[in-house]
Scaffold this motif. Sequence first.
Motif, mmCIF file in Angstrom:
data_model
loop_
_atom_site.group_PDB
_atom_site.id
_atom_site.type_symbol
_atom_site.label_atom_id
_atom_site.label_comp_id
_atom_site.label_asym_id
_atom_site.label_seq_id
_atom_site.Cartn_x
_atom_site.Cartn_y
_atom_site.Cartn_z
ATOM 1 N N ALA A 1 -33.688 -2.010 -21.318
ATOM 2 C CA ALA A 1 -33.563 -2.160 -22.765
ATOM 3 C C ALA A 1 -34.864 -2.997 -22.837
ATOM 4 O O ALA A 1 -35.002 -4.043 -22.200
ATOM 5 C CB ALA A 1 -32.425 -2.727 -23.320
ATOM 6 N N ARG B 1 -28.058 -1.281 -28.861
ATOM 7 C CA ARG B 1 -28.334 -0.707 -27.345
ATOM 8 C C ARG B 1 -27.139 0.198 -27.102
ATOM 9 O O ARG B 1 -27.381 1.363 -26.592
ATOM 10 C CB ARG B 1 -28.650 -1.788 -26.423
ATOM 11 N N ALA C 1 -32.515 1.809 -30.496
ATOM 12 C CA ALA C 1 -33.513 0.795 -29.863
ATOM 13 C C ALA C 1 -33.535 -0.519 -30.922
ATOM 14 O O ALA C 1 -33.413 -0.170 -32.098
ATOM 15 C CB ALA C 1 -34.837 1.122 -29.778
#
Length: 196
Positions: free
Chosen positions: A17, A138, A143
Amino acid sequence: MSLVLDPAAQDLLFREARTANAFTDEPVTDEQVQAIYDLVKYGPTAFNQTPLRITLVRSPEARERLVPHLAEGNRAKTASAPLVAILSADNEFHEELPHLFPAAPQIKDVFFTERPVRENAAGLNAALQAAYFIVGVRAAGLAAGPMTGFDFEGVRKEFLDDDHSPLMIVNIGRPGPDAWYPRSPRLEFDQVVTTV
């Protein structure tokens, strides 16, 4: 000792991430935002005060009002993100405490009668919730592009009121081409953790 969470989920939520800087035009639905909130609302805060408030910026008119308050480098990505969330701290969160903390409803009047105390508590606990929110984005397979490069007072006056303090702005969507900067270094365990 290994973690209980499977490696793919660890990667999705943490290792892979990153802050997104470009997005596709695929919409982020109200149902996705509801699912994110329904997951992250369980993250702990002191006395269950839950001071985070989320203002979703969807309309072109609202986007036009927001973008001028951003740092120059944040404007284009916010203008093109499918969804933008203004995360703020509700400095009057204590009014909900009798409902949110029924084990001790008097907490509202014991600890939170003074505004500066509430602002400090709201800022810390809403920041915790903001982190949960980013992880929730996430977990939804989207995103997040959290930013603090903006005129806080300008955003407060444009979108909030005197009882809410902006914390960050989060662009949300599916990552577009060249969405990521190279991974930046992290501190190692022994640089962060001290045992006494």
